[in-house]
Each structure stands twice: as C-alpha cells, then as structure tokens.
Design a protein around this motif. Structure first.
Motif, PDB file in Angstrom:
ATOM      1  N   ASN A 165       0.805  -1.218   0.000  1.00 45.73           N
ATOM      2  CA  ASN A 165       0.000   0.000   0.000  1.00 45.73           C
ATOM      3  C   ASN A 165       0.841   1.272   0.000  1.00 45.73           C
ATOM      4  OD1 ASN A 165       0.662   0.611   2.713  1.00 45.73           O
ATOM      5  ND2 ASN A 165      -1.030  -0.611   3.467  1.00 45.73           N
TER       6      ASN A 165
ATOM      7  N   LEU B  13       3.066   2.366   2.448  1.00 46.72           N
ATOM      8  CA  LEU B  13       3.501   2.953   3.716  1.00 46.72           C
ATOM      9  C   LEU B  13       4.973   2.664   3.979  1.00 46.72           C
ATOM     10  CD1 LEU B  13       0.466   2.187   6.072  1.00 46.72           C
ATOM     11  CD2 LEU B  13       1.256   4.424   5.345  1.00 46.72           C
TER      12      LEU B  13
ATOM     13  N   THR C 286       1.573   6.252  -0.701  1.00 49.73           N
ATOM     14  CA  THR C 286       0.221   5.718  -0.759  1.00 49.73           C
ATOM     15  C   THR C 286      -0.535   6.320  -1.939  1.00 49.73           C
ATOM     16  OG1 THR C 286      -0.410   7.469   0.736  1.00 49.73           O
ATOM     17  CG2 THR C 286       0.087   5.348   1.712  1.00 49.73           C
TER      18      THR C 286
ATOM     19  N   VAL D 183      -7.120   0.516   1.705  1.00 50.91           N
ATOM     20  CA  VAL D 183      -6.596  -0.382   2.721  1.00 50.91           C
ATOM     21  C   VAL D 183      -7.617  -0.560   3.839  1.00 50.91           C
ATOM     22  CG1 VAL D 183      -4.693  -0.833   4.277  1.00 50.91           C
ATOM     23  CG2 VAL D 183      -4.314   0.519   2.233  1.00 50.91           C
TER      24      VAL D 183
ATOM     25  N   PHE E 137      -7.587  -1.916   7.576  1.00 54.94           N
ATOM     26  CA  PHE E 137      -6.631  -2.311   8.599  1.00 54.94           C
ATOM     27  C   PHE E 137      -7.247  -3.324   9.562  1.00 54.94           C
ATOM     28  CE2 PHE E 137      -5.176   1.936   7.407  1.00 54.94           C
ATOM     29  CZ  PHE E 137      -3.842   1.692   7.188  1.00 54.94           C
TER      30      PHE E 137
END
Lengths: 365, 283
Positions: B55, B57, B75, B81, B83
């Motif tokens: 993603n 990060l 990103t 995303v 989590f």
C-alpha cells in the motif's frame, strides 16, 4: 431519570453524591450505605478531626507564647507588670494577645470581618460612582479623564484582581505554548534544537521570571501610563506556567498513535488537514492535561508574584497583613489561605469539566 | 494484465547490521486484475510488513513493487486499505470518518455529490442507523464495516485487507466475509486478503499463497481454489475439491511450523511470576 441525574452530578465533579442518589432510589441499600459512609461521612468526619487538631494546636501554641511573654515581663519589669499583662490577656483585650497561630473561631471571626469590610467598601464605591456619575459625563465630554475610585480594595476585590491576573497569564501561556508545542511536536529537528531552552527555563523559579519580566516591561512601558504592575505579574505568571503545556503539547503531537497516522497517509490527507483532523484531536487529551497543570501552577505562582511585585491581589493582601501585624492579621492570612486553596481547587475542577466536555476519550481522571 | 507485481522484494528494518531485522526475502508475486488473492501465514511472519509495502507505507530495501506497471511511491487512492484494528478516528462519527476519505479522493466533486456518496457507502455496509455514532458506540463488526466503507468510498482499483476480520468473533466474521464478497463481486475489483485463517482464505479467494514464517519470510507455492462462486459455506464442507485443497495447505503450513520449531535452538527463560490479585480501583 436516576441514571441521568447521576451522570449529571458526575459530570460536574460531584460524583461522591452517587451512592446517596442510589440510596434514595432504594437501590442496593447495604452497598450504598457503605459507599455513603466511605464517600460522604468519612470525609466530613475528617474535616471535624482537622478542625479539632487545629484547635488543640493553636491552644498549645497560645499557652506557650503567653507563658513566655509573662515570664519575659517578670524578668525585665517585675512582678507587678507581669500580673498586669496576665490579667490583660485573660480579659481578652486585643492589644495584649500573644501573636501566634489563630484558632478556628478567630479565623471565622476574621472571615466575617472581611465580609463586613467588603460590604462597607462596596457601598462606598457605589455611592462614589453615583456622586461622580454626572461629573464624569461632563469630564468625558470635555475630553478629560473620568475620576475613578481610588480607595482601598476589599478582600473580594483582591480575589477578583487575582483571578483576572491568573486568567490573563493562563491565556498568555495557552497562546504561546500550544502553537509552539504543536510546531516542535511535529518536527524532530526543532524539538532537538529547542529542547535546551525548555530544559533550562522550566525549573527557573517564579521570582527570577518576575525580575526578568520587570527588566523588560519597565523599559517598554516607560512612556505609557498603563498599569505596569498588572502587566508584569500576568506575563510572569504566563511564563512560569506555560512549560507544562508546552512539553505536554509537544509530547502529545509527537506520540500520536501510528494507526491514525497510517490512516492519514493512506487517505493522503494534505498537511493542514492532517494536523487539524488527525494530529490535534488525537493529542487533545495530553494538551488538556498540560493546560490543567498550567492553570494550577499559574495560580500557585501568582500569589508569590503578587507578593513580590506589589501588584494588587491576594498575594499582596497576605503580605500586607503580615506587615501590618494587627491583632487579627494572622487570622486574615489563614482566611486567605483557605480562599486560595478553594479557588485553586475550583479552577482545577473547571478545567476537568471542559476537558471532559471536549475529549473523545470521555473518561479522563 | 497484471495489476500488481512484486519483484524480488527484500525488506529489513536494519540495513546496516547483518542478519538483524530481516523480515522478507525473495518475494515474487503477480496479481491479475479482478483476482481475489489470499496470503496465509503464521502471526509474526511479516504479513503486515508485506501489506505496508504494497500500500506504500513502507519501501522495500531491495526489489520493486509495481502497480499497473509503475513503481509504488507512497500511498495512493487507487489502493484502498482495510486495517486489522479498523483505525477509525475515535473523535469523528461514522459519517465524518467516511467523509474524510471521500473529501480527499474526490476533491472536485460538489458538496452534494460527496454527501450522496458518503451516504451510499454507509448504506452499502448497512449502517444507516448508526450514521452519527462514534466508533466507541459501535461493536467490532460495525467498526470494521465502517472501515470497509471508508476504503471503498475512495473507489480504489484494488482493495488490500490486512487481517480485516482477525479481531472478530466467529459469527460476525462469517457475516462480514459474505458482505465483503458481495461488494467485491458487485464491481470485481482486485482484492488482496491477508489472513491467518485457512478456511477464510478458501472461502473467499481464487488463489491462496502461504507466507513462510520469518525472519526472512518468503512466499510458498500457490494453491488454486477451483470452487465456483457464489460459494456456500455449508456446502463447502462436502466439496471434495475444498477438502483436498484445505488439507494440502494445512499440511504445508504445519510442515513449515515443525521445521521452524526444529531449527530454533533458542531457549527462552520464563520469568517466575505468580499472578497477583488484580482489581481496578473504581473511580
């Protein structure tokens, strides 16, 4: 109904009334009676014990001081004089009372005197205002300054002045410390570079701050006729008390939960959005903890600063009474002590109330 | 065309010292458009690191992550995303949480369009009655639904789910699996699911790839799931294909676990602690 009342009293910081309300609603009497004893009766009993110990202590001190005085007179001026002083003391004549810790009753009497004094001064002030109302109107119309009341301030006036100063100082601290805290919380470099200032200036005593502010303000206000003693005391209060907020804000901003930061990254928030929508709300609890400490430090420091700066307020009241040395001065000082304590407590409660109002965590201590 | 490609990914958190903090090694993965891929692994095997690499990060120490043929740099709204711990902002309501994503993803739309979109997303996950509630007032399953709505609200081309249902109870889990599948089937986005539950992977994915346990985790051989959609949980248990694949994957993972245990020579000394009477002092 019951639950909402309980929530209400808890909200305004009177949580100790909870078992009483529950008992009135006939809920679990055994447990709630115990709770009432623990939360209401025991604290009240402790107040009585406190006053009792105070009474005992002040009596003991009174006797010691009185005996010393009689003996001293006996040695220096002979038996006749000593007997005179002893009789004078027993008759309750104010001028020959030994100067020591006042008893609770004396303090209460001093409290009454102060209130009476306030009523007299307030009436005086009102009369003065009415008398000069027409004249002031004319003077203002002519471009002159209005005549103001310059008489002695009452105890309540002193309290108001102190509160004014402490809030001015508190807001100064807020407007300096929170923005700076946010900025240095965001940048590791800045945090590193400013850290020494914080570490060095944080432990500096209020007295020194006062002198520093005095040096600067004295020069700056040379040509204006503004109230420099007020300016000096509120700036000193602000500078002394802002460190807790500064450190807490920086820490709060620097230690925002990485989950929230990840969200901000994944949603690609713009920098300003990230600060105002994620970082600030997330660090609000810590900022508020800092502000609470700041307000209580400000109040504590204020008394000392007023005492030194000779600016009007509770601090100078205490100092004047101490210098005055009148028969009920000591009692008045104790009254001031209780008033200072209770106002400090009330300020802390107000902050807690605001904190609970805006905090998302809802349950802060 | 492959929508996502991982080429020889190597990731360590400590590049200066050798053999320390090495999480992933030799990761190669290709995901086609519209595919539903699941990566299954033990906890602590580097699954979250892998997700964060995809993603954007995190950046790989070596190797390349390609999304639609272009290297991933940071990103992007194209990859939504979800989590594991929902990561909702507790001071915002359900509406505001989703609105924040949509404000960023569609800066040019009018206010009304955005509002409609937020409400659509909330309706899609069945939370219209909770629009103005804060995450604290919601159950775990409802929170994860908000998180799903937030990720999908940005209209991403690929959904990345990092153990999305790991913290939920079995019943809620099943419901949400169905819901996610339904939403996925609606417009056939590419989906990557990271999970530690083989059954969940089998129920949802087209392809399952085990992640060998770290340090230096790498991907194992892939297992195709040839079960027609929509799948039915109760029928799956009698499906021969399902049973076979399930046994294969579990056997493979168990073998890995045993190997790992056999290789490990470190002995951990447990502290001699007795439980203490533990009670919160109520305020």
């Amino acid at each position: 109904m019951k639950d909402s009342i309980i929530r209400g009293v808890k909200f305004i910081g009177l949580g100790f009334l909870e078992p009483l309300i529950r008992l009135i609603c006939k809920e679990d009497p055994k447990k709630n009676t115990k709770e009432i004893f623990r939360k209401i009766i025991a604290p009240i009993a402790s107040i009585f014990i406190f006053v009792g110990l105070w009474q005992l202590g002040s009596t003991a001190l009174y006797n010691t001081e009185a005996n010393y005085k009689i003996e001293a007179t006996l040695k220096s001026q002979g038996e006749a004089e000593a007997q005179k002083i002893k009789e004078c003391m027993e008759s309750g004549e104010p001028n020959c009372q030994p100067n020591t810790l006042p008893s609770p009753a004396q303090v209460y009497a001093a409290y009454q005197t102060l209130l009476k004094d306030h009523r007299v001064i307030a009436a005086d002030k009102k009369a003065f205002k009415e008398k000069t109302f027409e004249m002031n109107k004319k003077r203002v119309a002519q471009g002159k300054k209005a005549i103001t009341y310059t008489g002695r301030p009452s105890f309540v006036d002193q309290i108001k002045t102190s509160l004014k100063t402490v809030f001015a100082g508190f807001f100064l601290a807020l407007f300096i410390a929170v923005p700076i805290g946010i900025i240095i919380g965001l940048s590791k470099t800045l945090r590193g570079s400013i850290n020494w200032i914080i570490q060095i200036f944080k432990p500096v005593s209020p007295v020194v701050w006062l002198l520093l502010v005095f040096m600067i303000v004295k020069t700056l206000t040379k040509n204006s006729d503004s109230d420099s003693s007020f300016i000096i005391s509120f700036i000193s209060v602000g500078l002394c008390s802002m460190w807790a907020t500064l450190v807490n804000t920086a820490m709060g901003v620097a230690s925002v939960n990485t989950d929230y930061l990840n969200v901000a990254m994944v949603l690609r928030l713009r920098p300003m959005q990230k600060i105002f929508k994620v970082i600030l709300p997330a660090s609000l609890p810590l900022i508020f903890t800092g502000l609470r400490i700041t307000l209580s430090v400000a109040w504590m420091v204020l008394i000392a600063i007023e005492l030194l700066a000779q600016s009007p307020g509770l601090g100078s009241f205490v100092w004047e009474e101490f210098q005055n040395g009148a028969m009920d001065s000591n009692s008045k000082i104790i009254v001031a002590m209780f008033v200072i304590g209770m106002i400090g407590f009330a300020l802390d409660r107000i902050m807690l109330f605001i904190q609970n109002l805006i905090s998302f965590e809802k349950e802060t201590i | 065309m492959a929508i996502l490609e991982l080429k020889n990914i190597y990731k360590t958190y400590n590049p200066t010292k050798e053999y320390k903090g090495e999480i992933l090694e030799d990761i190669n993965l290709t995901i086609e458009e519209g595919e539903f891929v699941a990566i299954v692994g033990f906890s602590g095997s580097g699954k979250t690191t892998l997700v964060n690499l995809i993603n954007g990060l995190l950046k790989p120490t070596e190797g390349e992550v390609l999304f639609k043929g272009k290297p991933v740099e940071g990103t992007s709204h194209e990859r939504g995303v979800i989590f594991q711990n929902y990561s909702l902002l507790p001071w915002l309501t359900v509406y505001q949480n989703i609105d924040m994503a949509i404000q960023e993803a569609f800066p040019k739309s009018s206010k009304q369009e955005k509002d409609v979109r937020v409400k659509e997303q909330i309706e899609m996950v069945g939370l219209t009655h909770a629009t103005n509630k804060r995450p604290k007032e919601l159950s775990g399953g409802m929170r994860q639904r908000v998180s799903v709505a937030r990720a999908l609200g940005m209209n991403p081309e690929m959904i990345i789910m990092d153990e999305p249902l790991g913290a939920l109870d079995a019943l809620t889990r099943g419901n949400l699996q169905d819901e996610i599948l339904k939403i996925w089937e609606l417009n056939k986005r590419t989906a990557l699911l990271i999970t530690n539950d083989v059954d969940e992977a089998l129920y949802m994915a087209d392809r399952i790839i085990p992640l060998k346990p770290g340090p230096k985790a790498s991907l194992g051989p892939e297992f195709k799931v040839n079960i027609s959609r929509p799948r039915n949980k109760t029928e799956l248990n009698d499906n021969a294909d399902y049973k076979k694949t399930r046994n294969q994957i579990i056997e493979y993972l168990m073998d890995l676990g045993e190997k790992q245990a056999a290789e490990s020579t470190t002995e951990y000394e447990l502290p001699d602690i007795q439980p203490k009477d533990f009670r919160w002092d109520s305020k």
